[in-house]
Motif scaffolding. Structure first.
Motif, PDB file in Angstrom:
ATOM      1  N   ILE A  62       0.882  -1.170   0.000  1.00  0.00           N
ATOM      2  CA  ILE A  62       0.000   0.000   0.000  1.00  0.00           C
ATOM      3  C   ILE A  62       0.916   1.216   0.000  1.00  0.00           C
ATOM      4  O   ILE A  62       1.732   1.382   0.899  1.00  0.00           O
ATOM      5  N   GLY A  63       0.796   2.077  -0.988  1.00  0.00           N
ATOM      6  CA  GLY A  63       1.637   3.261  -1.061  1.00  0.00           C
ATOM      7  C   GLY A  63       2.984   2.974  -1.693  1.00  0.00           C
ATOM      8  O   GLY A  63       3.237   1.894  -2.245  1.00  0.00           O
ATOM      9  N   ASP A  64       3.879   3.952  -1.582  1.00  0.00           N
ATOM     10  CA  ASP A  64       5.185   3.870  -2.226  1.00  0.00           C
ATOM     11  C   ASP A  64       6.209   3.171  -1.334  1.00  0.00           C
ATOM     12  O   ASP A  64       6.019   3.035  -0.119  1.00  0.00           O
ATOM     13  N   ALA A  65       7.294   2.789  -1.944  1.00  0.00           N
ATOM     14  CA  ALA A  65       8.433   2.252  -1.196  1.00  0.00           C
ATOM     15  C   ALA A  65       9.025   3.345  -0.310  1.00  0.00           C
ATOM     16  O   ALA A  65       8.847   4.541  -0.560  1.00  0.00           O
ATOM     17  N   VAL A  66       9.725   2.924   0.737  1.00  0.00           N
ATOM     18  CA  VAL A  66      10.378   3.869   1.635  1.00  0.00           C
ATOM     19  C   VAL A  66      11.847   3.935   1.230  1.00  0.00           C
ATOM     20  O   VAL A  66      12.608   2.996   1.444  1.00  0.00           O
ATOM     21  N   GLU A  67      12.243   5.072   0.652  1.00  0.00           N
ATOM     22  CA  GLU A  67      13.612   5.212   0.175  1.00  0.00           C
ATOM     23  C   GLU A  67      14.465   6.077   1.088  1.00  0.00           C
ATOM     24  O   GLU A  67      15.697   5.969   1.082  1.00  0.00           O
ATOM     25  N   ALA A  68      13.834   6.974   1.875  1.00  0.00           N
ATOM     26  CA  ALA A  68      14.567   7.838   2.797  1.00  0.00           C
ATOM     27  C   ALA A  68      13.592   8.351   3.841  1.00  0.00           C
ATOM     28  O   ALA A  68      12.368   8.359   3.621  1.00  0.00           O
ATOM     29  N   GLY A 105       3.230   7.779   8.765  1.00  0.00           N
ATOM     30  CA  GLY A 105       2.909   6.506   9.391  1.00  0.00           C
ATOM     31  C   GLY A 105       3.093   5.369   8.399  1.00  0.00           C
ATOM     32  O   GLY A 105       2.500   5.378   7.329  1.00  0.00           O
ATOM     33  N   ILE A 106       3.913   4.395   8.752  1.00  0.00           N
ATOM     34  CA  ILE A 106       4.231   3.288   7.848  1.00  0.00           C
ATOM     35  C   ILE A 106       4.116   1.989   8.630  1.00  0.00           C
ATOM     36  O   ILE A 106       4.691   1.856   9.716  1.00  0.00           O
ATOM     37  N   SER A 107       3.379   1.031   8.089  1.00  0.00           N
ATOM     38  CA  SER A 107       3.320  -0.275   8.730  1.00  0.00           C
ATOM     39  C   SER A 107       4.268  -1.228   8.026  1.00  0.00           C
ATOM     40  O   SER A 107       4.389  -1.217   6.801  1.00  0.00           O
ATOM     41  N   ILE A 108       4.958  -2.024   8.833  1.00  0.00           N
ATOM     42  CA  ILE A 108       5.922  -3.004   8.324  1.00  0.00           C
ATOM     43  C   ILE A 108       5.381  -4.381   8.667  1.00  0.00           C
ATOM     44  O   ILE A 108       5.354  -4.777   9.841  1.00  0.00           O
ATOM     45  N   ALA A 109       4.939  -5.106   7.650  1.00  0.00           N
ATOM     46  CA  ALA A 109       4.353  -6.429   7.851  1.00  0.00           C
ATOM     47  C   ALA A 109       5.446  -7.486   7.798  1.00  0.00           C
ATOM     48  O   ALA A 109       6.100  -7.659   6.761  1.00  0.00           O
ATOM     49  N   LEU A 110       5.647  -8.160   8.895  1.00  0.00           N
ATOM     50  CA  LEU A 110       6.695  -9.182   8.983  1.00  0.00           C
ATOM     51  C   LEU A 110       6.077 -10.535   8.662  1.00  0.00           C
ATOM     52  O   LEU A 110       5.804 -11.352   9.540  1.00  0.00           O
ATOM     53  N   GLY A 111       5.851 -10.767   7.384  1.00  0.00           N
ATOM     54  CA  GLY A 111       5.240 -12.019   6.978  1.00  0.00           C
ATOM     55  C   GLY A 111       4.952 -12.014   5.497  1.00  0.00           C
ATOM     56  O   GLY A 111       5.227 -11.028   4.804  1.00  0.00           O
ATOM     57  N   PRO A 112       4.379 -13.069   4.980  1.00  0.00           N
ATOM     58  CA  PRO A 112       4.108 -13.146   3.533  1.00  0.00           C
ATOM     59  C   PRO A 112       3.039 -12.154   3.107  1.00  0.00           C
ATOM     60  O   PRO A 112       2.148 -11.794   3.870  1.00  0.00           O
ATOM     61  N   ARG A 113       3.145 -11.750   1.859  1.00  0.00           N
ATOM     62  CA  ARG A 113       2.258 -10.705   1.337  1.00  0.00           C
ATOM     63  C   ARG A 113       0.793 -11.103   1.412  1.00  0.00           C
ATOM     64  O   ARG A 113      -0.053 -10.293   1.813  1.00  0.00           O
ATOM     65  N   ASP A 114       0.450 -12.342   1.034  1.00  0.00           N
ATOM     66  CA  ASP A 114      -0.965 -12.716   1.008  1.00  0.00           C
ATOM     67  C   ASP A 114      -1.581 -12.671   2.397  1.00  0.00           C
ATOM     68  O   ASP A 114      -2.722 -12.230   2.581  1.00  0.00           O
ATOM     69  N   PRO A 130      -6.499   2.262   5.353  1.00  0.00           N
ATOM     70  CA  PRO A 130      -5.344   1.351   5.342  1.00  0.00           C
ATOM     71  C   PRO A 130      -4.044   2.147   5.370  1.00  0.00           C
ATOM     72  O   PRO A 130      -3.880   3.125   4.628  1.00  0.00           O
ATOM     73  N   PRO A 131      -3.112   1.791   6.230  1.00  0.00           N
ATOM     74  CA  PRO A 131      -1.860   2.539   6.289  1.00  0.00           C
ATOM     75  C   PRO A 131      -0.925   2.175   5.152  1.00  0.00           C
ATOM     76  O   PRO A 131      -1.028   1.097   4.558  1.00  0.00           O
ATOM     77  N   ARG A 132      -0.043   3.083   4.831  1.00  0.00           N
ATOM     78  CA  ARG A 132       1.058   2.764   3.918  1.00  0.00           C
ATOM     79  C   ARG A 132       1.792   1.559   4.497  1.00  0.00           C
ATOM     80  O   ARG A 132       2.162   1.558   5.677  1.00  0.00           O
ATOM     81  N   THR A 133       1.994   0.516   3.691  1.00  0.00           N
ATOM     82  CA  THR A 133       2.494  -0.746   4.232  1.00  0.00           C
ATOM     83  C   THR A 133       3.600  -1.313   3.355  1.00  0.00           C
ATOM     84  O   THR A 133       3.485  -1.357   2.122  1.00  0.00           O
ATOM     85  N   ILE A 134       4.648  -1.765   4.020  1.00  0.00           N
ATOM     86  CA  ILE A 134       5.761  -2.471   3.383  1.00  0.00           C
ATOM     87  C   ILE A 134       5.760  -3.894   3.922  1.00  0.00           C
ATOM     88  O   ILE A 134       5.678  -4.109   5.142  1.00  0.00           O
ATOM     89  N   VAL A 135       5.839  -4.868   3.036  1.00  0.00           N
ATOM     90  CA  VAL A 135       5.921  -6.251   3.479  1.00  0.00           C
ATOM     91  C   VAL A 135       7.395  -6.656   3.541  1.00  0.00           C
ATOM     92  O   VAL A 135       8.201  -6.292   2.683  1.00  0.00           O
ATOM     93  N   ASP A 136       7.734  -7.376   4.599  1.00  0.00           N
ATOM     94  CA  ASP A 136       9.139  -7.700   4.888  1.00  0.00           C
ATOM     95  C   ASP A 136       9.294  -9.205   5.123  1.00  0.00           C
ATOM     96  O   ASP A 136       9.661  -9.647   6.210  1.00  0.00           O
TER      97      ASP A 136
END
Length: 383
Positions: A62-68, A105-114, A130-136
Motif C-alpha cells: 500500500i503506497g510507495d516504497a520507503v527510500e529515505a 505513518g508506515i506499517s511493516i508487515a513481517l510475513g508473507p504478502r498474502d 489502510p496505512p502505507r504498508t511495506i511487506v518484509d
C-alpha cells in the motif's frame, strides 16, 4: 489506557511537530552515580538519539516504497505480523493519524504478502484507512530495527525524528504518554532518557540497601555499612522519600538506635508535611515492626494525624494506622471508633480483610488495650 486507536481523537489535528531540544538536559546526580546502569543496558532508551539506519527496502503493498526518512517530521513505524494478533486496531488508525498529523505513518508487515493483505482487508471499523504498508518477508526490517533495539514483542513501534534519529521505541501493547507527546509536538527523548536512568538508579540503590540489610542481619557486615550506603543515596537524591523512610527503618528496628531513628523521623516529617504515604509509613512502622525496643507513640500519633489530615480523614489504611496507635496508647474507645470508620471505608479485598480483622481484635475481647494485634494474613492475599 491510551492506544493509537484513540490518539487522533484525544489530540485532534495537533500542531506542527518539532524535533525537541537540541542539547540534552543535565542528568540528576543519582542518574550519573555508581548506582545508575549503563544507558545501553536499558532497553527502553537503547540507541535513542542515534542516527536511524537507512530504510532497508522491502516490497510496498500500500503506497510507495520507503527510500529515505522524511525531513522535518516524525516517521512512525508500526511493526506487526499477520501471525500475531493485536495489530488490527492500531493499523486501522495509523492511516488516520498520518492524515490528521504531520507524521509519516508506515506499517511493516513481517510475513508473507498474502497473509498481510488479508489482515489489512479485514481491519476493524466502518471505513478504516489502510496505512502505507511495506511487506518484509525476508526479515530485513526486523534485523535492522527490532533486533538492535531489543524489541521482541509484536506489534511494536519505532519513531524516527525529523533529523533522522531514533526518537522512541516500544512494544505496542499500550501506547501511553510518549506517542501522545510525539503527536502533540511536546516529546522530549532526552527527558525520557533522564527519567529512565534516574528510576533505574533508584531501583539499583534500593536493591543494594536490601542486600546490605540481609548481610547485616547475618553479621557479615555492620549496620553502619548499610547506613553509609543509604546516606550516600540520600545525598545524591535528597527527595527520595522511600529511601529516607528506609533509613528510619534501619535505625528503628535493625540497628536498634531509637533515639537516632526518631530524630531522623522528625526531620522527614518536617520536610514532607504533606506526603501522606511517607507520614503514614513512619507512624505504621513504629506500631507494627516487631523487635522495636522503644515505640514512641507520641511521634507516631503526630505523624499519623498529619497523614490523615492531608487525606481528609477518608483513607482506610491511614485510619487503620491511627486506630492502632490509639489502641497501643490504651485508648480503646477512640481506637474502636476509628477502626469502625476504617472498616466502613475499606474495600472488599485482601487489604480490607486485614482492616476488618483488626476491628475484630479490638472488639472480641481477645486483646487487651496496649497489646499489638497479631499479624493477619488474608486467605485472599496473592501469594
Amino acid at each position: 489506557m491510551l492506544t493509537i486507536a484513540s490518539l487522533s481523537v484525544v489530540l485532534g489535528a495537533g500542531p506542527a511537530i518539532s524535533s525537541g531540544p537540541t542539547s540534552p538536559p543535565e542528568l540528576p546526580p543519582i542518574a550519573t552515580s555508581r548506582f545508575a546502569p549503563p544507558a545501553d543496558s536499558l532497553r527502553d532508551i537503547r540507541l535513542l538519539g542515534t542516527p536511524a539506519p537507512d530504510p532497508p527496502g522491502g516490497e510496498p503493498i500500500i503506497g510507495d516504497a520507503v527510500e529515505a526518512w522524511t525531513p522535518d517530521r516524525y516517521t512512525m513505524l508500526i511493526f506487526w505480523s499477520p501471525f500475531v494478533g493485536g495489530a488490527g486496531e492500531h493499523l486501522a488508525r495509523l492511516g488516520e493519524v498520518t492524515r490528521d498529523h504531520p507524521v509519516d505513518g508506515i506499517s511493516i508487515a513481517l510475513g508473507p504478502r498474502d497473509k498481510a493483505e488479508a489482515v489489512l482487508a479485514g481491519l476493524p471499523g466502518r471505513s478504516p484507512t489502510p496505512p502505507r504498508t511495506i511487506v518484509d518477508p525476508e526479515g530485513a526490517w526486523r534485523s535492522t530495527f527490532l533486533e538492535p533495539l531489543g524489541l521482541t514483542s509484536l506489534p511494536a513501534v519505532v519513531v524516527i525524528d525529523g533529523e533522522g534519529r531514533i526518537s522512541y521505541h516500544s512494544p505496542l501493547k499500550a501506547i501511553l504518554k510518549p506517542l501522545a507527546q510525539i503527536l502533540a509536538g511536546t516529546w522530549d527523548p532526552d527527558a525520557f532518557t533522564s527519567d529512565a536512568l534516574e528510576y533505574a538508579a533508584r531501583m539499583n540503590l534500593m536493591s543494594l540497601v536490601e542486600r546490605g540489610r540481609s548481610l547485616a542481619r547475618r553479621g557479615e557486615i555492620e549496620w553502619d555499612d548499610v547506613l553509609s550506603t543509604i546516606r550516600e543515596g540520600i545525598a545524591l537524591d535528597p527527595d527520595n522519600t522511600p529511601l529516607l523512610v528506609r533509613e528510619f527503618d534501619v535505625l528503628l528496628a535493625d540497628a536498634d538506635r531509637p533515639d537516632e531513628a526518631y530524630r531522623t523521623g522528625r526531620r522527614i516529617m518536617e520536610r514532607f508535611p504533606r506526603s501522606p504515604i511517607t507520614l503514614n509509613e513512619l507512624a505504621w512502622h513504629v506500631v507494627s515492626f516487631p523487635g522495636v525496643s522503644r515505640r514512641d507513640l507520641d511521634f507516631a500519633l503526630e505523624a499519623s494525624r498529619r497523614a490523615n489530615a492531608v487525606q481528609g480523614w477518608m483513607d482506610d489504611g491511614q485510619l487503620d494506622t491511627l486506630a492502632r496507635i490509639h489502641w497501643m496508647r490504651g485508648d480503646a474507645t477512640e481506637a474502636v471508633r476509628l477502626q469502625r470508620r476504617a472498616a466502613a471505608l475499606a474495600p472488599d479485598t485482601w487489604h480490607g480483610d486485614g482492616i476488618r480483622a483488626n476491628l475484630d481484635a479490638y472488639t472480641d475481647g481477645s486483646l487487651e488495650p496496649g497489646e499489638m494485634p497479631p499479624p493477619y494474613l488474608s486467605p485472599r492475599r496473592p501469594r
